[in-house]
Scaffold this active site. Structure first.
Site, PDB file in Angstrom:
ATOM      1  N   SER A  18       0.837  -1.200   0.000  1.00  0.00           N
ATOM      2  CA  SER A  18       0.000   0.000   0.000  1.00  0.00           C
ATOM      3  C   SER A  18       0.871   1.249   0.000  1.00  0.00           C
ATOM      4  O   SER A  18       1.978   1.247   0.565  1.00  0.00           O
ATOM      5  CB  SER A  18      -0.890   0.024   1.243  1.00  0.00           C
ATOM      6  OG  SER A  18      -1.545   1.272   1.330  1.00  0.00           O
ATOM      7  N   TYR A  37      -2.781  -1.500  10.190  1.00  0.00           N
ATOM      8  CA  TYR A  37      -2.777  -1.916   8.777  1.00  0.00           C
ATOM      9  C   TYR A  37      -1.484  -1.499   8.089  1.00  0.00           C
ATOM     10  O   TYR A  37      -0.800  -2.323   7.465  1.00  0.00           O
ATOM     11  CB  TYR A  37      -3.993  -1.276   8.102  1.00  0.00           C
ATOM     12  CG  TYR A  37      -4.025  -1.347   6.599  1.00  0.00           C
ATOM     13  CD1 TYR A  37      -4.482  -2.489   5.938  1.00  0.00           C
ATOM     14  CD2 TYR A  37      -3.618  -0.260   5.820  1.00  0.00           C
ATOM     15  CE1 TYR A  37      -4.525  -2.538   4.553  1.00  0.00           C
ATOM     16  CE2 TYR A  37      -3.661  -0.303   4.446  1.00  0.00           C
ATOM     17  CZ  TYR A  37      -4.116  -1.444   3.817  1.00  0.00           C
ATOM     18  OH  TYR A  37      -4.163  -1.491   2.431  1.00  0.00           O
TER      19      TYR A  37
HETATM   20  P1  NAP Z   1     -11.646  -5.229  -1.286  1.00  0.00           P
HETATM   21  O1  NAP Z   1     -12.367  -4.696  -2.471  1.00  0.00           O
HETATM   22  O2  NAP Z   1     -12.061  -4.808   0.077  1.00  0.00           O
HETATM   23  O3  NAP Z   1     -11.661  -6.837  -1.392  1.00  0.00           O
HETATM   24  C1  NAP Z   1     -11.110  -7.558  -0.357  1.00  0.00           C
HETATM   25  C2  NAP Z   1     -10.906  -9.004  -0.776  1.00  0.00           C
HETATM   26  O4  NAP Z   1     -10.306  -9.697   0.325  1.00  0.00           O
HETATM   27  C3  NAP Z   1     -12.203  -9.713  -1.094  1.00  0.00           C
HETATM   28  O5  NAP Z   1     -11.953 -10.683  -2.078  1.00  0.00           O
HETATM   29  C4  NAP Z   1     -12.565 -10.367   0.246  1.00  0.00           C
HETATM   30  O6  NAP Z   1     -13.370 -11.543   0.087  1.00  0.00           O
HETATM   31  C5  NAP Z   1     -11.181 -10.742   0.762  1.00  0.00           C
HETATM   32  N1  NAP Z   1     -11.149 -10.787   2.225  1.00  0.00           N
HETATM   33  C6  NAP Z   1     -11.612  -9.861   3.102  1.00  0.00           C
HETATM   34  N2  NAP Z   1     -11.457 -10.285   4.371  1.00  0.00           N
HETATM   35  C7  NAP Z   1     -10.851 -11.500   4.296  1.00  0.00           C
HETATM   36  C8  NAP Z   1     -10.449 -12.455   5.254  1.00  0.00           C
HETATM   37  N3  NAP Z   1     -10.629 -12.278   6.563  1.00  0.00           N
HETATM   38  N4  NAP Z   1      -9.907 -13.614   4.812  1.00  0.00           N
HETATM   39  C9  NAP Z   1      -9.753 -13.825   3.501  1.00  0.00           C
HETATM   40  N5  NAP Z   1     -10.109 -12.972   2.541  1.00  0.00           N
HETATM   41  C10 NAP Z   1     -10.663 -11.818   2.935  1.00  0.00           C
HETATM   42  O7  NAP Z   1     -10.073  -4.927  -1.347  1.00  0.00           O
HETATM   43  P2  NAP Z   1      -9.231  -4.026  -2.376  1.00  0.00           P
HETATM   44  O8  NAP Z   1      -9.524  -2.615  -2.115  1.00  0.00           O
HETATM   45  O9  NAP Z   1      -9.362  -4.593  -3.748  1.00  0.00           O
HETATM   46  O10 NAP Z   1      -7.759  -4.298  -1.819  1.00  0.00           O
HETATM   47  C11 NAP Z   1      -6.979  -5.369  -2.287  1.00  0.00           C
HETATM   48  C12 NAP Z   1      -5.579  -5.228  -1.722  1.00  0.00           C
HETATM   49  O11 NAP Z   1      -5.030  -3.960  -2.103  1.00  0.00           O
HETATM   50  C13 NAP Z   1      -5.529  -5.250  -0.194  1.00  0.00           C
HETATM   51  O12 NAP Z   1      -4.368  -5.912   0.243  1.00  0.00           O
HETATM   52  C14 NAP Z   1      -5.435  -3.786   0.189  1.00  0.00           C
HETATM   53  O13 NAP Z   1      -4.785  -3.609   1.416  1.00  0.00           O
HETATM   54  C15 NAP Z   1      -4.597  -3.265  -0.964  1.00  0.00           C
HETATM   55  N6  NAP Z   1      -4.775  -1.817  -1.175  1.00  0.00           N
HETATM   56  C16 NAP Z   1      -5.971  -1.314  -1.552  1.00  0.00           C
HETATM   57  C17 NAP Z   1      -6.106   0.050  -1.756  1.00  0.00           C
HETATM   58  C18 NAP Z   1      -7.384   0.679  -2.205  1.00  0.00           C
HETATM   59  O14 NAP Z   1      -7.429   1.946  -2.277  1.00  0.00           O
HETATM   60  N7  NAP Z   1      -8.422  -0.061  -2.516  1.00  0.00           N
HETATM   61  C19 NAP Z   1      -4.990   0.888  -1.553  1.00  0.00           C
HETATM   62  C20 NAP Z   1      -3.794   0.321  -1.154  1.00  0.00           C
HETATM   63  C21 NAP Z   1      -3.693  -1.029  -0.974  1.00  0.00           C
HETATM   64  P3  NAP Z   1     -15.004 -11.427   0.015  1.00  0.00           P
HETATM   65  O15 NAP Z   1     -15.314 -10.733  -1.291  1.00  0.00           O
HETATM   66  O16 NAP Z   1     -15.474 -12.824   0.052  1.00  0.00           O
HETATM   67  O17 NAP Z   1     -15.419 -10.599   1.191  1.00  0.00           O
END
Ligand code: NAP
Length: 259
Positions: free
Chosen positions: A152, A165
């Site tokens: 991140s 986090y």
């Molecule tokens: P998201 O839309 O919130 O999706 C989260 C995913 O993780 C979903 O597939 C969810 O499964 C799964 N998940 C959630 N809790 C879990 C658990 N306890 N055990 C196993 N799986 C779990 O996430 P995103 O925004 O795409 O983020 C993806 C990655 O990018 C993460 O590592 C996040 O930290 C990183 N990131 C995101 C951003 C951003 O702005 N979005 C920025 C920096 C970094 P379900 O669908 O079944 O709930």
């Protein structure tokens, strides 16, 4: 003029098997489909949203690849083992591991409880450690592998309400980059991809406040919030032969936010 006929120019992933944690939606789903488009068979992992996971798998199958769908809450004991076993049962092994799933709670750091911290550690660090332990030996045996952690921009710009986090993203990056030199002789690369602000379900609520969204946008040198698709090109590079000489790197995909 054609590019030289070298594997170093190839983004083709035909015959490779990719496990992308948290690929039922958001960045993980985009990366899983990007890898599938390049020819990789994919394991779609989810925790609660089975229908979304199956939809991602169906979309991948349309691209002509094999898929498996596995469920596990990565905070649970033995979850990494269940995900790995599901991947092996479905596709026979894992050549590409993308550590994408994570959880994040926003609150003042003084209000974090021991349970909050343990939960974050279990999903965002321990499961990554265990999946690396499970997947790397097969990659070593086959002399090819790709390990990609999703970090991140908060590794350089921590949000004051997400210190657990952001500090665990550091820990996961340290793990992957620390493994890079010892796995490189085996044809395995290990990198971190650090997204900036990407429009996904996890930040919909926060960004629905127009003033806050504008403040965030204004802080991004590129001038716009990213989409999950913005992470796919970098993931493809780091997961293919095109990235075979890139290891131990932390690649920010953030429109310049971390600068
Ligand atoms: P998201 O839309 O919130 O999706 C989260 C995913 O993780 C979903 O597939 C969810 O499964 C799964 N998940 C959630 N809790 C879990 C658990 N306890 N055990 C196993 N799986 C779990 O996430 P995103 O925004 O795409 O983020 C993806 C990655 O990018 C993460 O590592 C996040 O930290 C990183 N990131 C995101 C951003 C951003 O702005 N979005 C920025 C920096 C970094 P379900 O669908 O079944 O709930």
């Amino acid at each position: 003029m054609k590019p030289p006929a070298s594997p170093a120019c190839s983004f083709d992933l035909s015959g490779r098997r990719a496990l992308v944690t948290g690929s039922s939606r958001g960045i993980g789903a985009a990366i899983a489909l990007g890898l599938a488009e390049a020819g990789a068979d994919v394991v779609v992992h989810f925790t609660g949203r089975e229908e979304e996971a199956r939809e991602v798998a169906r979309s991948a199958e349309v691209l002509g690849v094999r898929t498996a769908v596995v469920q596990a809450d990565l905070s649970a004991d033995g979850a990494a083992r269940r995900v790995y076993d599901g991947a092996v049962a479905g596709l026979g092994g894992v050549d590409i591991l993308v550590l994408n799933a994570s959880v994040q709670t926003r609150k003042d750091w003084l209000a974090f409880t021991r349970e909050d911290v343990d939960w974050h550690v279990a999903v965002n660090y321990r499961s990554s450690f265990e999946l690396l332990q499970l997947c790397a030996p097969g990659m070593i045996e086959r002399k090819w592998g790709r390990l990609l952690a999703i970090g991140s921009v908060q590794e350089t710009k921590p949000h004051p309400q997400m210190l657990v986090y952001s500090s665990l993203k550091h820990a996961q990056t340290g793990l992957v980059l620390g493994l890079a030199p010892q796995l490189a002789p085996h044809g395995i690369t290990a990198n971190n991809l650090a997204p900036g602000v990407i429009l996904t379900d996890r930040n919909t609520a926060a960004l629905s406040d127009a003033d806050y969204a504008e403040k965030v946008r204004a802080a991004i040198p590129a001038g716009f919030l990213g989409e999950s698709a913005d992470c796919v090109g970098a993931a493809l590079l780091l997961c293919s032969d095109a990235g075979r000489y890139i290891t131990g790197q932390n690649l920010f995909v953030d429109g310049g936010l971390g600068l």
